[in-house]
Every structure is written in structure tokens, then in C-alpha cells.
Design a protein around this motif. Structure first.
Motif, PDB file in Angstrom:
ATOM      1  N   ASN A  17     119.301  39.290 -53.747  1.00 21.19           N
ATOM      2  CA  ASN A  17     117.979  39.824 -53.458  1.00 21.19           C
ATOM      3  C   ASN A  17     116.857  38.824 -53.693  1.00 21.19           C
ATOM      4  O   ASN A  17     115.693  39.178 -53.671  1.00 21.19           O
ATOM      5  CB  ASN A  17     117.743  41.100 -54.262  1.00 21.19           C
ATOM      6  N   CYS A  18     117.195  37.601 -53.895  1.00 18.05           N
ATOM      7  CA  CYS A  18     116.198  36.552 -54.070  1.00 18.05           C
ATOM      8  C   CYS A  18     116.261  35.634 -52.848  1.00 18.05           C
ATOM      9  O   CYS A  18     117.328  35.141 -52.499  1.00 18.05           O
ATOM     10  CB  CYS A  18     116.481  35.751 -55.343  1.00 18.05           C
ATOM     11  N   THR A  19     115.111  35.436 -52.220  1.00 25.37           N
ATOM     12  CA  THR A  19     115.085  34.607 -51.006  1.00 25.37           C
ATOM     13  C   THR A  19     115.073  33.110 -51.309  1.00 25.37           C
ATOM     14  O   THR A  19     115.158  32.314 -50.395  1.00 25.37           O
ATOM     15  CB  THR A  19     113.864  34.954 -50.129  1.00 25.37           C
ATOM     16  N   ASN A  20     114.920  32.759 -52.576  1.00 23.61           N
ATOM     17  CA  ASN A  20     114.995  31.352 -52.968  1.00 23.61           C
ATOM     18  C   ASN A  20     113.951  30.518 -52.222  1.00 23.61           C
ATOM     19  O   ASN A  20     114.260  29.479 -51.658  1.00 23.61           O
ATOM     20  CB  ASN A  20     116.416  30.822 -52.726  1.00 23.61           C
ATOM     21  N   ASP A  21     112.712  31.007 -52.244  1.00 22.80           N
ATOM     22  CA  ASP A  21     111.645  30.290 -51.555  1.00 22.80           C
ATOM     23  C   ASP A  21     110.570  29.862 -52.549  1.00 22.80           C
ATOM     24  O   ASP A  21     110.811  29.846 -53.752  1.00 22.80           O
ATOM     25  CB  ASP A  21     111.072  31.151 -50.418  1.00 22.80           C
ATOM     26  N   GLU A  22     109.400  29.540 -52.048  1.00 26.11           N
ATOM     27  CA  GLU A  22     108.311  29.042 -52.879  1.00 26.11           C
ATOM     28  C   GLU A  22     107.460  30.152 -53.493  1.00 26.11           C
ATOM     29  O   GLU A  22     106.557  29.867 -54.265  1.00 26.11           O
ATOM     30  CB  GLU A  22     107.415  28.102 -52.050  1.00 26.11           C
ATOM     31  N   ARG A  23     107.739  31.392 -53.157  1.00 23.79           N
ATOM     32  CA  ARG A  23     106.943  32.506 -53.695  1.00 23.79           C
ATOM     33  C   ARG A  23     107.254  32.739 -55.165  1.00 23.79           C
ATOM     34  O   ARG A  23     108.377  32.516 -55.609  1.00 23.79           O
ATOM     35  CB  ARG A  23     107.228  33.761 -52.884  1.00 23.79           C
ATOM     36  N   PRO A  24     106.266  33.201 -55.936  1.00 24.61           N
ATOM     37  CA  PRO A  24     106.482  33.374 -57.376  1.00 24.61           C
ATOM     38  C   PRO A  24     107.264  34.637 -57.742  1.00 24.61           C
ATOM     39  O   PRO A  24     107.845  34.697 -58.817  1.00 24.61           O
ATOM     40  CB  PRO A  24     105.064  33.431 -57.945  1.00 24.61           C
ATOM     41  N   ASP A  25     107.265  35.648 -56.887  1.00 26.16           N
ATOM     42  CA  ASP A  25     107.960  36.886 -57.218  1.00 26.16           C
ATOM     43  C   ASP A  25     109.464  36.676 -57.151  1.00 26.16           C
ATOM     44  O   ASP A  25     109.987  36.092 -56.213  1.00 26.16           O
ATOM     45  CB  ASP A  25     107.561  37.995 -56.241  1.00 26.16           C
ATOM     46  N   CYS A  26     110.163  37.197 -58.155  1.00 26.12           N
ATOM     47  CA  CYS A  26     111.614  37.004 -58.189  1.00 26.12           C
ATOM     48  C   CYS A  26     112.282  38.170 -58.906  1.00 26.12           C
ATOM     49  O   CYS A  26     111.888  38.513 -60.022  1.00 26.12           O
ATOM     50  CB  CYS A  26     111.948  35.692 -58.901  1.00 26.12           C
ATOM     51  N   PRO A  27     113.285  38.802 -58.293  1.00 26.17           N
ATOM     52  CA  PRO A  27     113.949  39.931 -58.927  1.00 26.17           C
ATOM     53  C   PRO A  27     114.727  39.545 -60.189  1.00 26.17           C
ATOM     54  O   PRO A  27     114.935  40.377 -61.060  1.00 26.17           O
ATOM     55  CB  PRO A  27     114.893  40.453 -57.850  1.00 26.17           C
ATOM     56  N   ILE A  28     115.130  38.306 -60.291  1.00 21.96           N
ATOM     57  CA  ILE A  28     115.862  37.883 -61.493  1.00 21.96           C
ATOM     58  C   ILE A  28     114.945  37.989 -62.706  1.00 21.96           C
ATOM     59  O   ILE A  28     115.288  38.611 -63.716  1.00 21.96           O
ATOM     60  CB  ILE A  28     116.419  36.455 -61.326  1.00 21.96           C
ATOM     61  N   LEU A  29     113.734  37.405 -62.582  1.00 18.49           N
ATOM     62  CA  LEU A  29     112.788  37.476 -63.697  1.00 18.49           C
ATOM     63  C   LEU A  29     112.293  38.902 -63.906  1.00 18.49           C
ATOM     64  O   LEU A  29     112.122  39.340 -65.051  1.00 18.49           O
ATOM     65  CB  LEU A  29     111.606  36.535 -63.447  1.00 18.49           C
ATOM     66  N   LYS A  30     112.092  39.648 -62.821  1.00 18.99           N
ATOM     67  CA  LYS A  30     111.649  41.037 -62.941  1.00 18.99           C
ATOM     68  C   LYS A  30     112.682  41.852 -63.711  1.00 18.99           C
ATOM     69  O   LYS A  30     112.340  42.618 -64.608  1.00 18.99           O
ATOM     70  CB  LYS A  30     111.404  41.647 -61.560  1.00 18.99           C
ATOM     71  N   ASP A  31     113.931  41.677 -63.379  1.00 21.64           N
ATOM     72  CA  ASP A  31     114.983  42.416 -64.060  1.00 21.64           C
ATOM     73  C   ASP A  31     115.058  42.040 -65.539  1.00 21.64           C
ATOM     74  O   ASP A  31     115.196  42.916 -66.398  1.00 21.64           O
ATOM     75  CB  ASP A  31     116.335  42.168 -63.395  1.00 21.64           C
ATOM     76  N   LEU A  32     114.955  40.754 -65.838  1.00 22.89           N
ATOM     77  CA  LEU A  32     114.993  40.328 -67.235  1.00 22.89           C
ATOM     78  C   LEU A  32     113.802  40.899 -68.003  1.00 22.89           C
ATOM     79  O   LEU A  32     113.951  41.351 -69.139  1.00 22.89           O
ATOM     80  CB  LEU A  32     115.003  38.806 -67.326  1.00 22.89           C
ATOM     81  N   ALA A  33     112.625  40.893 -67.379  1.00 24.21           N
ATOM     82  CA  ALA A  33     111.436  41.422 -68.037  1.00 24.21           C
ATOM     83  C   ALA A  33     111.519  42.933 -68.198  1.00 24.21           C
ATOM     84  O   ALA A  33     111.160  43.476 -69.246  1.00 24.21           O
ATOM     85  CB  ALA A  33     110.190  41.050 -67.247  1.00 24.21           C
ATOM     86  N   ASP A  34     112.024  43.614 -67.172  1.00 20.34           N
ATOM     87  CA  ASP A  34     112.151  45.070 -67.265  1.00 20.34           C
ATOM     88  C   ASP A  34     113.163  45.463 -68.326  1.00 20.34           C
ATOM     89  O   ASP A  34     112.988  46.428 -69.034  1.00 20.34           O
ATOM     90  CB  ASP A  34     112.580  45.666 -65.921  1.00 20.34           C
ATOM     91  N   ASP A  35     114.238  44.706 -68.445  1.00 24.25           N
ATOM     92  CA  ASP A  35     115.268  45.021 -69.432  1.00 24.25           C
ATOM     93  C   ASP A  35     114.767  44.769 -70.844  1.00 24.25           C
ATOM     94  O   ASP A  35     115.268  45.335 -71.794  1.00 24.25           O
ATOM     95  CB  ASP A  35     116.541  44.210 -69.167  1.00 24.25           C
ATOM     96  N   ALA A  36     113.738  43.918 -70.976  1.00 19.91           N
ATOM     97  CA  ALA A  36     113.169  43.657 -72.290  1.00 19.91           C
ATOM     98  C   ALA A  36     112.251  44.796 -72.730  1.00 19.91           C
ATOM     99  O   ALA A  36     111.868  44.870 -73.889  1.00 19.91           O
ATOM    100  CB  ALA A  36     112.390  42.340 -72.286  1.00 19.91           C
ATOM    101  N   ASN A  37     111.903  45.686 -71.808  1.00 14.00           N
ATOM    102  CA  ASN A  37     111.050  46.824 -72.115  1.00 14.00           C
ATOM    103  C   ASN A  37     111.859  47.842 -72.917  1.00 14.00           C
ATOM    104  O   ASN A  37     112.834  48.385 -72.422  1.00 14.00           O
ATOM    105  CB  ASN A  37     110.549  47.446 -70.803  1.00 14.00           C
ATOM    106  N   PRO A  38     111.447  48.148 -74.163  1.00 16.88           N
ATOM    107  CA  PRO A  38     112.231  49.069 -74.988  1.00 16.88           C
ATOM    108  C   PRO A  38     112.281  50.489 -74.430  1.00 16.88           C
ATOM    109  O   PRO A  38     113.168  51.245 -74.769  1.00 16.88           O
ATOM    110  CB  PRO A  38     111.532  49.044 -76.346  1.00 16.88           C
ATOM    111  N   ALA A  39     111.365  50.833 -73.546  1.00 18.32           N
ATOM    112  CA  ALA A  39     111.364  52.171 -72.976  1.00 18.32           C
ATOM    113  C   ALA A  39     112.417  52.308 -71.876  1.00 18.32           C
ATOM    114  O   ALA A  39     112.759  53.413 -71.471  1.00 18.32           O
ATOM    115  CB  ALA A  39     109.981  52.494 -72.411  1.00 18.32           C
TER     116      ALA A  39
END
Length: 152
Positions: free
Chosen positions: A115-137
């Protein structure tokens, strides 16, 4: 039997480092070696055979406690094979569980890569998933891996 092997020789012959041999002696996994008058450890062929047993068990991932139990069983001529199998079965179940966890992590990470297009855009599901998983809720299971939108 004649004590003819130094710790270095025992290490080379068994595949267990001298440091680990000293550690195994210290924690009581193997019997302390006899010593020369100068304090050098000396090992018999039987000691080296035991060290090889320990190395092979460690290579199979057995814990020190399991190896201790297996050594006791190995040295006991009246042991029941079912007792040996019980130890091995417990370890096999733990390995299978760990393998299932690893496969689940691989699946989750592969999905994130897909699900990552591996381009120059800053949005990335890998980082989003890691950040979301760090959410204690948020629940900390792998089951959420398919619940995000494609953002990169």
C-alpha cells in the motif's frame, strides 16, 4: 578418564565458546571442570560430549532450563522416552507459536509495503501504522493491518 583438554581445546572440540563453557559451569548447567594445581580447567572426552549436547540443544532453541532437564534425562538410563518427548513437545509448541507470530508480522508488513507507492510524497502507511499502533487507545493486535486507507 584422563583429563587432557584445556578449556580452549574443549571449546574448539565442542563448538561452545570458552566464555559460554564458563557461564554454563557458573549457572550449574554443566558440572564444574576439574582444575590443575595452577587453577586451569581440564575436560574429559565425556565433558566435551556433554558440551556438544548442550550446543546442539541451544542450536534447536531449547531454553537453559529445558537443556538442564534434557541433560538429566540423557544421563538417566531408566528415563522414559515420554518424559523426553514432553520437554521437546513443549518447546515445539513454543516454536510454532513464535513462527505464527512472525508470519503474522510478515503478512502485516507485506500489506503495508503493497500500500505504499514508494514515491516522493510524505504520506506513508508504514509510518501511519507504526504511529497508530503507538496510540494506547488503539488495540495492539495485528488484526488492524487491513483497516487503513491507502495514503501513499
Amino acid at each position: 578418564m584422563k583429563h587432557s583438554h584445556t578449556i580452549g581445546e574443549a571449546a574448539a572440540a565442542s563448538g561452545v565458546s570458552a566464555k559460554m563453557i564458563r557461564h554454563y559451569e557458573k549457572i550449574g548447567l554443566i558440572e564444574a571442570a576439574d582444575r590443575t594445581d595452577a587453577g586451569y580447567r581440564l575436560y574429559t572426552p565425556a565433558d566435551i560430549h556433554t558440551l556438544r549436547f548442550v550446543r546442539r540443544a541451544r542450536n534447536l532453541g531449547f531454553s537453559v532450563d529445558d537443556i538442564s532437564e534434557l541433560l538429566d534425562l540423557w544421563k538417566n538410563d531408566t528415563r522414559a522416552s515420554k518424559d523426553v518427548r514432553r520437554v521437546a513437545d513443549g518447546h515445539l509448541a513454543a516454536l510454532r507459536s513464535k513462527a505464527a507470530e512472525i508470519h503474522s508480522m510478515i503478512d502485516a508488513l507485506e500489506h503495508l509495503f503493497e500500500n505504499c507507492t514508494n514515491d516522493e510524497r510524505p504520506d506513508c502507511p508504514i509510518l501511519k501504522d507504526l504511529a497508530d499502533d503507538a496510540n494506547p487507545a488503539r488495540p495492539k493486535d495485528v488484526g488492524h493491518k487491513f483497516g487503513f486507507e491507502r495514503v501513499c
